[in-house]
Scaffold this active site. Sequence first.
Site, short mmCIF file in Angstrom:
data_model
loop_
_atom_site.label_atom_id
_atom_site.label_comp_id
_atom_site.label_asym_id
_atom_site.label_seq_id
_atom_site.Cartn_x
_atom_site.Cartn_y
_atom_site.Cartn_z
N HIS A 1 -4.59 -3.03 -3.10
CA HIS A 1 -4.06 -1.97 -2.17
C HIS A 1 -5.00 -0.89 -1.96
O HIS A 1 -4.93 0.27 -2.17
CB HIS A 1 -2.82 -1.48 -2.55
CG HIS A 1 -2.14 -0.76 -1.46
ND1 HIS A 1 -1.50 -1.44 -0.53
CD2 HIS A 1 -1.75 0.34 -1.49
CE1 HIS A 1 -0.87 -0.34 0.30
NE2 HIS A 1 -0.86 0.78 -0.33
N SER B 1 -1.36 1.82 4.58
CA SER B 1 -0.31 1.78 3.67
C SER B 1 1.04 2.47 4.78
O SER B 1 1.28 1.85 5.68
CB SER B 1 -0.39 2.33 2.58
OG SER B 1 0.60 1.85 1.68
N ASP C 1 -3.13 -7.50 -2.62
CA ASP C 1 -2.31 -6.41 -2.48
C ASP C 1 -0.99 -6.63 -3.39
O ASP C 1 -0.41 -7.62 -3.04
CB ASP C 1 -2.07 -5.90 -1.06
CG ASP C 1 -1.56 -4.67 -0.86
OD1 ASP C 1 -0.97 -4.05 -1.75
OD2 ASP C 1 -1.81 -4.04 0.07
#
Length: 214
Positions: A192, A106, A160
Site C-alpha cells: 500500500h 488510497s 496491498d
Amino acid sequence: MARSFVLWLHGLDDSGPANEHIKALFTSSEFRNTVWSFPSAPPIPVTCNNGAITPSWFDIHEIPVTTDSTKDENGVLKAVKHVHAMLDKELAAGTNANNVFVCGESQGGALTLASVLLYPRTLGGGAIFSGWVPFNSSIIEQIPPGSKKTPILWLHGMADRTVLFETGQAGQHFLEQAGVSCEFKSYPGLGHSISNEELQDLESWIITHLQRSL
C-alpha cells in the site's frame, strides 16, 4: 503548449503539502505549463481509528478495505462537492476540461473516482492509486454521460493489504459495468504505497491524453 491542471488528493491521515514533492518527479517538458494543486482533507472523527480526529476526506469504517466494507456515501458526496468546486474554479480560470487530471492515493483515490464519475463534464482523466469504489452500484444511474468519456487509470499493488488488490479489481469491473474506460495496471510485490514505476506510468499516461493546442 496549453495550460493543464493536476489535482492530487492524498490518503487518510496525510496532507497536501506532504505530497508536493511528487510534482518534481514529472520532468517532461510537457508539464512546463502545468498547475499542480495539493489540498488537505479536513480533520474529522474516523471510525477505523477508534474515532480519533484525523485528516480524512470521509469516514472509513474498517481496514483493510474490502468490497464488503461499509461505505460512507454521504461523506463521500460531501467531499465530491468540495472537489468539484476546485475543478470549477480551475475551468473558470481558463483551463480546458480536457487538460484537467484528478489523481489520488488510497482514500484520495476513492475520492478521485467519485469526483470524476459525478462531474458533469469530460475531463482529461482520473488516476487512482490503490483506491476503491466508495459507493454502491446504484450510483451508476447518476453518472452523467459526459463523465463516462473521462479515461480512468487504476494502479494497484498486488501485495496491498490495506486496500486489497481484489478490491481494486472489483473497481475495474464496476467501471466496465458503468460503461467507463479504465486502464488497470497491477504491480507484483507492491504493498500500500506509491512506487516510482507507478508515477512514471502516470506521467506517460497524462502525456498521452494532453490536449496540446486548444
